[in-house]
Design an enzyme around this catalytic site. Structure first.
Site, mmCIF file in Angstrom:
data_model
loop_
_atom_site.group_PDB
_atom_site.id
_atom_site.type_symbol
_atom_site.label_atom_id
_atom_site.label_comp_id
_atom_site.label_asym_id
_atom_site.label_seq_id
_atom_site.Cartn_x
_atom_site.Cartn_y
_atom_site.Cartn_z
ATOM 1 N N ASP A 407 0.867 -1.172 0.027
ATOM 2 C CA ASP A 407 0.028 0.068 -0.005
ATOM 3 C C ASP A 407 0.942 1.130 -0.119
ATOM 4 O O ASP A 407 2.018 1.019 0.212
ATOM 5 C CB ASP A 407 -0.700 -0.190 1.254
ATOM 6 C CG ASP A 407 -1.896 0.983 1.400
ATOM 7 O OD1 ASP A 407 -2.212 1.528 0.064
ATOM 8 O OD2 ASP A 407 -2.593 1.365 2.420
ATOM 9 N N LYS A 818 -7.971 -3.687 -4.020
ATOM 10 C CA LYS A 818 -6.606 -4.123 -3.798
ATOM 11 C C LYS A 818 -6.760 -5.508 -3.263
ATOM 12 O O LYS A 818 -5.895 -6.294 -3.658
ATOM 13 C CB LYS A 818 -6.432 -3.542 -2.426
ATOM 14 C CG LYS A 818 -5.921 -1.874 -2.887
ATOM 15 C CD LYS A 818 -5.628 -1.224 -1.268
ATOM 16 C CE LYS A 818 -5.445 0.268 -1.776
ATOM 17 N NZ LYS A 818 -5.091 1.248 -0.467
#
Length: 821
Positions: A407, A818
């Site tokens: 991330d 994600k």
């Protein structure tokens, strides 16, 4: 339905016990502060265990784990064979090594499990204050029961999932850190029901006799439905009132709550799986090698057995065959062959070395305890944390990592937000150069000197430098009124709590996100010092407003707070000035603020949008600030709707969002802020090293494509020597169809575009790889295109392309995407 109270089912048990009813399978009823009433339901205790074995299961389960290894099964077979008369060797030569191997492995397993047990004991014996009678009594966590009223102090961990009743903060709010659940270090706000705010002191809490009807235990961390029945009133409870085990209390002196789920029924424990038995790739490869060696052994033994069956003959009298032994009786060649086969198996058994596994086990154990745990390069000074190998089974896996998914916020960056630049009334302020701008310069091939660190000590959260705004100089700007509104918006529109002494030097701000704290700190440095908050008022010490050098304390009455959430992407505050003026201040993402601006003033909107893009390219986090003056009648009518929505039992959040739309319109743009989140120390060097080691790195971020590429350059994830593939939804053709508003046509066209782009990129990638050049490839794709690329018909093409790339950047992606990636 969470908003209606559950029906009471009549039964003989209710009559006998007064009020306790049998538990319906769909929900649980918890009687707060009443252990006797809860005893019937037999809720689980609060003791937890994360061990793999217990005293009874250790030997059977431990041996089962050992015999999952092909080698140990093989040695067991050889040991059994060596105990039979056909074995030419003593049984001790095989039984003793096997016993030692199993003993060493079991001792290692027991040691690792003992460590887990000690950890469990430390947690179970932690103490918490529980209400008994009219006083708080310390009690170990393991003795807590569902329904108990407990008190958790600042920085303490919640021992179970508890219903939040009240806190020492105004408005019944508390701040929690959920790092143990989701890795996020920014604080979250939880708010108790208004009816329970008073149950904070032991004598008041002793009076609390609520009944909670809620869902059965489940592993969903972000959902919760239930009702609190108190004084014959049914109040809906949502995740905002639930404090989960594993979280810790921050910036709140203490909170009081009632235990709803305990022990293994808490959400965090229901998410933790039983400790699996992990087997490394090396171990699996060893098993394959042993199977190959075993095949070789069987072939040799078969050859020998067939040979002895064929060649045994009485004519070789000088071998003195003993016919009483079947293995040497020439008259029964078949039996001779079979018995010789087993003899040869035991004789040739050392072809598979038993010492191999012992050596590997011992090396891994010493590696983890002596090397990993004592590695100074893996020691974090700030938090005094050393590396800890919880199991030695997977050491070698660390050297076989091929892909890293990362991330951006808090991983590549520090999650330490600093006010860096701003745009007020179409004018940019702030002279700093961000790390990402340096990366952008590298991208365009410009040699760039890193700016020298200023010797001037900067306050945490404020890294702004522009003499035009500091120390009251804004009064001399062409737009002083806009500056004043800008600073007031920063000082008033937030949910920050001040702590400590009410002086600019010593005050500390506690915020739900680091961005909020940075904005309030900026307001303080510009001379608008927010120093006190009561449930209905914010106090701001304003400098230089009327004339230079004059300081005055101004109370602003906070009438409504329209809170930020991920769908609204904005936060508003309605406040009343001391002179009675009603103002709505709003801050939020550029897209949502621009949709709600009043007509006209197009030049300011255009210039501010250019500034926002400029800030975005510099890798800065942007917010737009706007305000609106309200008339008393308009506000009164709206407030009635707001109160109605706030007290609604069904779809409360949805109704509040709808009501907010009525007042968050016709806004006047003031300007925008730009906050820098610096890269973690050593990130570029680390990514470069990983890249050299052949590890491929994927970065998933919610930033715009331009910002994401600039960050990738700053991190040294992408450089100019790489061949870059860009798959972007921001093209003229796509924008044209978007403007028409035909969603079906847009979806069809997007899918077709993404398919063609993937084909083109795959062909180019093949050419590059086939040409023998050592050019590295990078893929940058945005969220909209990714949505179509993850379609079952296209995902194989996406996978083939991304596997050939050394770096992949996915930008503007949602949390769900994600997970899909």
């Amino acid at each position: 339905d969470g908003s209606t109270s559950m029906e009471h089912i009549p039964s003989s048990r209710i009559v006998r016990l007064g009020k306790v009813q049998p538990q319906a399978p769909g929900h649980r009823t918890v009687f707060c502060n009443d252990r006797d009433a809860n005893a019937l339901a037999r809720f689980k205790g609060n003791s937890v265990s994360t061990t793999k074995y217990d005293v009874l299961t250790f030997l059977p389960k431990g041996l089962f784990e050992q015999f999952r290894r092909v080698a140990n099964l093989y040695f067991l077979m050889i040991s059994i064979l060596s105990c039979t008369p056909i074995s030419p060797v003593s049984p001790i030569t095989n039984v003793l090594p096997l016993t030692l191997v199993l003993l060493v492995s079991l001792i290692k397993e027991a040691w690792e499990d003992w460590k887990r047990f000690q950890n469990d004991m430390a947690i179970n014996n932690s103490t918490v204050e529980v209400l008994q009678g009219q006083r708080w009594v310390f009690m170990p966590w393991k003795k807590l029961q569902v329904g108990d009223i407990i008190k958790v102090n600042q920085d303490g961990f919640f021992p179970a999932d508890i219903l939040f009743l009240g806190s020492t903060n105004p408005d019944g709010i508390c701040y929690i850190e959920t790092a143990n659940l989701d890795g996020e270090t920014n604080l979250k706000i939880r708010k108790a029901l208004e009816k329970t705010w008073d149950y904070v002191t032991p004598d008041k809490a002793a009076e609390f006799k609520g009944e909670v009807q809620c869902e059965q235990p489940n592993n969903s961390l972000y959902t919760f439905t239930g009702n609190l029945i108190i004084n014959k009133q049914t109040l809906p409870i949502n995740p905002n009132q639930l404090l989960l085990r594993g979280c810790s209390l921050r910036n709140t002196e203490y909170i009081v709550g009632a235990v709803i789920f305990s022990g293994h029924e808490t959400k965090v424990m229901m998410n933790s799986m039983k400790i699996p038995s992990k087997r490394s790739t090396l171990e699996k490869k060893l098993d394959k090698l042993i199977l190959i060696l075993f095949s070789v052994l069987i072939s040799m033994c078969l050859l020998g057995a067939i040979g002895s069956g064929i060649f045994i003959n009485e004519k070789y009298y000088y071998l003195h065959f003993d016919k009483s032994e079947k293995q040497f009786d020439p008259s029964n060649r078949f039996v001779v062959a079979i018995l010789t086969f087993f003899t040869l198996v035991t004789l040739y058994s050392p072809i598979i070395p038993i010492s191999l596994y012992v050596s590997v086990e011992m090396i891994k154990f010493i590696q983890s305890t002596q090397f990993i745990n004592n590695d100074l390069h893996m020691y974090h000074v700030e938090s005094n944390t050393q590396a800890l190998a919880r199991t030695s089974n997977l050491n070698e896996e660390l050297g076989q990592v091929e892909y890293i998914f990362s991330d951006k916020t808090g991983t590549l960056t520090r999650n330490l937000m600093e006010f860096f630049k701003c745009s007020i009334d179409g004018e940019i302020y702030g002279t700093g150069i961000s790390e990402i701008e340096i990366g952008t310069a590298q991208r365009s091939g410009v040699k760039f000197e890193a700016p020298k660190q200023q010797s001037l000590a900067r306050e945490k959260g404020f890294n702004f430098d522009d003499s035009r705004l500091m120390r009251g100089a804004w009064k001399n700007e062409p737009n002083p009124e806009a500056c004043k509104e800008f600073f007031r918006c920063l000082a008033i529109c937030h949910t920050v709590l001040p702590e400590g002494e009410e002086t600019p030097e010593k005050i500390r701000y506690q915020a739900a996100s680091p961005d909020e704290a940075a904005l309030v700190t900026a307001a303080k440095n510009f001379g608008f010092f927010f120093y006190r908050r009561s449930p209905t008022t914010i106090y701001v010490r304003e400098s230089h407003v009327e004339k230079m050098g004059k300081v005055q304390d101004v109370p602003y009455e906070i009438l409504n707070v329209l809170e930020f959430n991920s769908t609204r992407k904005r936060q508003s505050v309605v406040c009343r000035y001391p002179d009675g003026r009603l103002v709505l201040y709003c801050k939020g993402a550029d897209t949502v603020i621009y949709e709600r601006l009043a007509g006209g003033n197009n030049d300011l909107k255009r210039v501010s949008r250019e500034h926002l893009e400029q800030f975005g390219e510099a890798g800065l986090r942007t917010l737009c600030l706007a305000y609106r003056n309200l008339g008393p009648d308009e506000y009164k009518n709206w407030n009635e709707k707001y109160i109605q929505a706030k007290s609604s039992l069904r779809d409360r959040e949805k109704k509040l969002d709808e009501v907010a739309e009525f007042i968050e319109k016709e806004l006047i743009l003031i300007g925008c802020t730009a906050i820098e989140d610096k890269l973690q120390e050593g990130v570029p060097a680390c990514i470069e090293t990983l890249s050299r080691a052949g590890i491929k790195i994927w970065v998933l971020t919610g930033d715009k494509m331009e910002t994401a590429i600039n960050i990738a350059y700053a991190c040294k994830l992408i450089n100019n020597t790489m061949k870059q593939f860009l798959i972007n939804s921001e093209t003229d053709a796509i924008r044209e169809i978007e403007d028409r508003g035909d969603q079906v046509e847009l979806a069809r066209f997007m899918k077709e575009t993404v398919k063609n782009e993937l084909k083109r990129c795959n062909e180019e990638a093949r050419q590059f790889l086939g040409s023998g050049t050592r050019t590295k490839l990078a893929l940058v794709i945005d969220g909209k295109c990714l949505m179509y690329a993850l379609d079952p018909s296209l995902r194989v093409m996406l996978l083939n392309l991304s596997l050939n790339c050394n770096a992949v950047v996915c930008c503007r992606v949602s949390p769900l995407q994600k997970a899909q990636v």
